[in-house]
Write a protein that holds these residues in place. Structure first.
Motif, PDB file in Angstrom:
ATOM      1  N   ARG A  34     -17.571   7.453 -39.077  1.00  0.00           N
ATOM      2  CA  ARG A  34     -16.434   6.736 -39.643  1.00  0.00           C
ATOM      3  C   ARG A  34     -16.766   6.312 -41.063  1.00  0.00           C
ATOM      4  O   ARG A  34     -17.908   5.965 -41.360  1.00  0.00           O
ATOM      5  N   GLY A  35     -15.742   6.297 -41.893  1.00  0.00           N
ATOM      6  CA  GLY A  35     -15.949   5.806 -43.246  1.00  0.00           C
ATOM      7  C   GLY A  35     -14.659   5.252 -43.794  1.00  0.00           C
ATOM      8  O   GLY A  35     -13.567   5.534 -43.274  1.00  0.00           O
ATOM      9  N   VAL A  36     -14.766   4.456 -44.839  1.00  0.00           N
ATOM     10  CA  VAL A  36     -13.585   3.883 -45.477  1.00  0.00           C
ATOM     11  C   VAL A  36     -13.791   3.951 -46.990  1.00  0.00           C
ATOM     12  O   VAL A  36     -14.905   3.783 -47.484  1.00  0.00           O
ATOM     13  N   LEU A  37     -12.709   4.280 -47.690  1.00  0.00           N
ATOM     14  CA  LEU A  37     -12.758   4.411 -49.145  1.00  0.00           C
ATOM     15  C   LEU A  37     -11.928   3.302 -49.764  1.00  0.00           C
ATOM     16  O   LEU A  37     -10.750   3.147 -49.418  1.00  0.00           O
ATOM     17  N   GLN A  38     -12.536   2.570 -50.674  1.00  0.00           N
ATOM     18  CA  GLN A  38     -11.811   1.523 -51.385  1.00  0.00           C
ATOM     19  C   GLN A  38     -10.927   2.167 -52.456  1.00  0.00           C
ATOM     20  O   GLN A  38     -11.185   3.296 -52.888  1.00  0.00           O
ATOM     21  N   PRO A  39      -9.901   1.439 -52.902  1.00  0.00           N
ATOM     22  CA  PRO A  39      -9.074   1.967 -53.997  1.00  0.00           C
ATOM     23  C   PRO A  39      -9.976   2.310 -55.186  1.00  0.00           C
ATOM     24  O   PRO A  39     -10.885   1.562 -55.510  1.00  0.00           O
ATOM     25  N   GLY A  40      -9.740   3.451 -55.793  1.00  0.00           N
ATOM     26  CA  GLY A  40     -10.545   3.841 -56.947  1.00  0.00           C
ATOM     27  C   GLY A  40     -11.784   4.635 -56.584  1.00  0.00           C
ATOM     28  O   GLY A  40     -12.415   5.234 -57.458  1.00  0.00           O
ATOM     29  N   GLU A  41     -12.160   4.668 -55.316  1.00  0.00           N
ATOM     30  CA  GLU A  41     -13.353   5.438 -54.939  1.00  0.00           C
ATOM     31  C   GLU A  41     -13.039   6.931 -54.796  1.00  0.00           C
ATOM     32  O   GLU A  41     -13.965   7.736 -54.695  1.00  0.00           O
ATOM     33  N   VAL A  42     -11.758   7.270 -54.706  1.00  0.00           N
ATOM     34  CA  VAL A  42     -11.377   8.694 -54.752  1.00  0.00           C
ATOM     35  C   VAL A  42     -10.345   8.874 -55.868  1.00  0.00           C
ATOM     36  O   VAL A  42      -9.710   7.910 -56.309  1.00  0.00           O
ATOM     37  N   SER A  43     -10.183  10.100 -56.294  1.00  0.00           N
ATOM     38  CA  SER A  43      -9.232  10.396 -57.372  1.00  0.00           C
ATOM     39  C   SER A  43      -7.800  10.169 -56.887  1.00  0.00           C
ATOM     40  O   SER A  43      -7.535  10.111 -55.680  1.00  0.00           O
ATOM     41  N   GLY A  65     -14.034  -1.683 -41.358  1.00  0.00           N
ATOM     42  CA  GLY A  65     -13.024  -0.809 -41.949  1.00  0.00           C
ATOM     43  C   GLY A  65     -12.403   0.195 -41.001  1.00  0.00           C
ATOM     44  O   GLY A  65     -11.781   1.159 -41.431  1.00  0.00           O
ATOM     45  N   THR A  66     -12.563  -0.021 -39.701  1.00  0.00           N
ATOM     46  CA  THR A  66     -11.993   0.909 -38.733  1.00  0.00           C
ATOM     47  C   THR A  66     -10.469   0.805 -38.712  1.00  0.00           C
ATOM     48  O   THR A  66      -9.919  -0.286 -38.573  1.00  0.00           O
ATOM     49  N   GLY A  67      -9.799   1.958 -38.806  1.00  0.00           N
ATOM     50  CA  GLY A  67      -8.348   1.977 -38.770  1.00  0.00           C
ATOM     51  C   GLY A  67      -7.805   2.042 -37.355  1.00  0.00           C
ATOM     52  O   GLY A  67      -8.493   2.486 -36.431  1.00  0.00           O
ATOM     53  N   ILE A  68      -6.576   1.582 -37.187  1.00  0.00           N
ATOM     54  CA  ILE A  68      -5.874   1.663 -35.901  1.00  0.00           C
ATOM     55  C   ILE A  68      -4.424   2.044 -36.190  1.00  0.00           C
ATOM     56  O   ILE A  68      -3.794   1.461 -37.074  1.00  0.00           O
ATOM     57  N   VAL A  69      -3.919   3.020 -35.430  1.00  0.00           N
ATOM     58  CA  VAL A  69      -2.496   3.344 -35.505  1.00  0.00           C
ATOM     59  C   VAL A  69      -1.757   2.326 -34.641  1.00  0.00           C
ATOM     60  O   VAL A  69      -2.105   2.121 -33.477  1.00  0.00           O
ATOM     61  N   VAL A  70      -0.741   1.690 -35.209  1.00  0.00           N
ATOM     62  CA  VAL A  70      -0.054   0.603 -34.500  1.00  0.00           C
ATOM     63  C   VAL A  70       0.788   1.159 -33.353  1.00  0.00           C
ATOM     64  O   VAL A  70       1.616   2.047 -33.549  1.00  0.00           O
ATOM     65  N   GLN A  71       0.563   0.636 -32.154  1.00  0.00           N
ATOM     66  CA  GLN A  71       1.456   0.865 -31.020  1.00  0.00           C
ATOM     67  C   GLN A  71       2.111  -0.473 -30.687  1.00  0.00           C
ATOM     68  O   GLN A  71       1.533  -1.532 -30.966  1.00  0.00           O
ATOM     69  N   PRO A  72       3.293  -0.447 -30.084  1.00  0.00           N
ATOM     70  CA  PRO A  72       4.012  -1.711 -29.846  1.00  0.00           C
ATOM     71  C   PRO A  72       3.174  -2.735 -29.076  1.00  0.00           C
ATOM     72  O   PRO A  72       3.186  -3.925 -29.401  1.00  0.00           O
ATOM     73  N   GLU A  73       2.421  -2.256 -28.064  1.00  0.00           N
ATOM     74  CA  GLU A  73       1.664  -3.191 -27.226  1.00  0.00           C
ATOM     75  C   GLU A  73       0.581  -3.919 -28.017  1.00  0.00           C
ATOM     76  O   GLU A  73       0.199  -5.036 -27.682  1.00  0.00           O
ATOM     77  N   LEU A  74       0.060  -3.248 -29.048  1.00  0.00           N
ATOM     78  CA  LEU A  74      -1.054  -3.820 -29.812  1.00  0.00           C
ATOM     79  C   LEU A  74      -0.642  -5.076 -30.560  1.00  0.00           C
ATOM     80  O   LEU A  74      -1.404  -6.042 -30.644  1.00  0.00           O
TER      81      LEU A  74
END
Lengths: 397, 397
Positions: free
Chosen positions: A173-182, A45-54
């Motif tokens: 690091r953590g990731v929240l699924q839809p519905g796991e937060v208000s 669930g690690t996020g990445i900010v998209v850069q053009p090279e990626l």
């Protein structure tokens, strides 16, 4: 060179290794990827900010950016204890996840020449070839080795004895699924990149695509803790079995005491941040570390990405740097008659880029981790790779 | 002190930890042993030359030396490549095994206060007590902590940041069951301690008791290889899963390539040594490393055995030193009114003994590992603990 007479081994089947392997294979080179993991990789669930090279290779293959990323409209700078806003700037980033990028690349490359459970333990080279030895006792040979085995690179360790140097902090690091937060918390973080600033450490949070492209987006966050090297770090990085792990302790092997500390510290945060920390189902912890090298070209062994220069995060372009190393190296191999000279020019430029990036993220960390001034929209702290002076050696530079 | 008002925690349930715990419990102290292993320990057939200090407690409890050891009548000095004899000296050692000594101590202590799967990860102390934290998230408290957690001591690491320093060589160990070698080979090694000398490294071999006391004796051997730190050592100590292990790679997780090298080098040895190497069913490899400390007493934390001074082998008294630390510490606790002063005197004497022993085994290694002169019967190289000048603080010194 004649591509079809050369075999190239790529050690490390993550994003940059796959990018290099795909581009070389597209050009007709025989390429094998050796990956230490027993199965295709997961980013948990690690996020990445998209850069053009990626994403450049993926877009060239017709992958739609919408299918692997979600949009944003601003960057937010917030006191993570009180919620006070320090400012907001417009920003049209796109956010993806490790799994989205890796999954798309792996699907293109396929399993046939992607050899899992191949953990490099030793290598030798002579004037024609590189010999590889794996932990299962098997061996392989190729004319060139591309080392894309990441920050904990075994190739770099074997060749140069260099290991990443601890940066003085870790990241949860953590990731929240839809519905796991208000809905309120969801809306607080959706459509933006949020800095949660503190006097000691900091948080970031932003949405990422769902596990499958058809699923709803998720929220991912990181919380950077300053932890002194020595007893405190050793205790945090010792897993439930009592083993001191060098890089990450995954959720299912966290010492429950450390997880309790994570939650207990989270109680003090401003409510939306607190909810991320308390409601993430599988948080895990990773050390932050840097490394650099004086050379990327070592005879027939070529270091790329984190296996060459390992940067801490913060400018969201570590993956972009690795993919740029991979792409430009593949181009050197497939488009140049004078390979040795082109490799040297490639090395000069990519090292300049990598080291400039490393210096930039170190400067950012010196502010972010210690309550320093971190002005909204300061261009010195902008995401992305730094400009480099070196001339292009190939068409796409 | 009043023994019954104090609780003592022993971290590390191996030979010296059990010896300390048994003696303290005999004196009426509340003692708990915390052992990181999930089950009682195994020495994998490791042999030990009996020194008086090692078995003293067991003999006091009525254990018969014959039941846990086998005799010898000489020490042999042989060229391990050619078989040429450099000499023989009479020697009435007795040989035991880790499992024999540990098993007898564990049987006396029993499982009730022997807590397995308790891997220490952190500790704190105040003026009254020591708090212990384990990798499973549980905690414990005691008035004193005896750290008997060996050469890789977590207590020493947490308190002092000290880890053992690699000695420049590893040891391959193996054990042969009855019938696994010919009668000729058996007789070649039986009833003696044999040095197999080489210009680069050396071997030792001697008989040890059977797995059960009723079973026939076995042969155990060690083959010390000089391996430079860095790539070569890292490759050797990386297991079949690709994990670089700090201390030992056990047989079931050896990289097959390393095992092939072990056998292939063994082919060159004089026939009886070669047979040991080729016919041992489960050889494994361990790094040799040393460490020392400036203090064994750190407030309410007391380092003993290898957790204080970690000596390389060669003078066959590492276990004896550890047991002597344990016995004398237990006596300090149970027989002295001025505990602090006695602890200081205990520390002075045991450190002197430990460091003198460490210097002795280093001198032996400098000859044994590099083809130096190693004269049969040279008293400088005799097995056992060195004499110390410090006066006794308790009756048994």
């Amino acid at each position: 060179m004649s591509p079809t007479t050369e075999r190239i081994a790529v050690v490390g089947g993550s994003i940059s290794g796959l990018t290099a392997a795909l581009m070389l294979r597209d050009a007709g080179v025989e390429v094998d990827v050796y990956e230490r993991s027993p199965q295709p990789l997961s980013g948990f669930g690690t996020g990445i900010v998209v850069q053009p090279e990626l994403v450049r290779y993926l877009l060239e293959q017709g992958v739609e950016l919408d299918s692997i990323s979600v949009p944003s409209s601003s960057m937010e700078y917030v006191d993570a204890l009180t919620g006070e806003s320090f400012g907001s700037v417009p920003a049209d980033w796109r956010f993806t996840s490790y799994d989205s990028i890796y999954g798309a690349l792996y699907e293109l490359f396929g399993p046939e020449r992607y050899h899992t459970s191949k953990c490099l333990v030793g290598l030798n080279q002579d004037s024609d070839a590189v010999q590889l030895r794996f932990s299962d006792g098997t061996q392989a040979e190729a004319n060139w080795l591309i080392a894309a085995d990441g920050g904990a690179s075994v190739v770099r360790k074997r060749l140069l004895g260099i290991e990443p140097k601890y940066a003085g902090y870790v990241t949860w690091r953590g990731v929240l699924q839809p519905g796991e937060v208000s809905d309120d918390v969801w809306n607080y973080f959706n459509d933006k990149f949020t800095y949660g600033l503190l006097n000691d450490g900091h948080l970031i949070a932003y949405p990422i695509p769902g596990r499958e492209n058809s699923e709803s987006p998720r929220l991912n966050f990181q919380w950077y803790w300053n932890v002194p090297e020595g007893a405190d770090l050793d205790e945090l990085m010792t897993d439930v079995r009592g083993i001191r792990l060098p890089t990450s302790v995954h959720n299912n092997s966290l010492n429950p005491h450390n997880l309790r500390q994570f939650h207990s510290k989270g109680e003090r945060l401003f409510a939306p941040f607190r909810d991320l920390v308390l409601k993430a189902s599988s948080p895990f912890v990773t050390v932050v570390a840097d490394a650099t090298v004086e050379r990327m070209v070592h005879g027939r062994v070529l270091l790329i990405g984190d296996a060459a220069v390992t940067p801490r995060p913060h400018a969201a372009a570590g993956g972009a740097k690795a993919c740029d190393d991979a792409r430009t190296l593949a181009e050197v191999f497939t488009e140049n008659d004078n390979l040795q000279e082109s490799l040297q020019r490639w090395e000069t430029r990519q090292l300049q880029q990598g080291n400039a990036y490393l210096q930039k993220v170190k400067r950012m960390a010196s502010r972010l981790q210690h309550g320093g001034s971190f002005e909204p929209g300061n261009p010195d702290f902008a995401f992305g790779l730094p400009a480099v002076d070196e001339p292009s050696v190939v068409k796409n530079f």
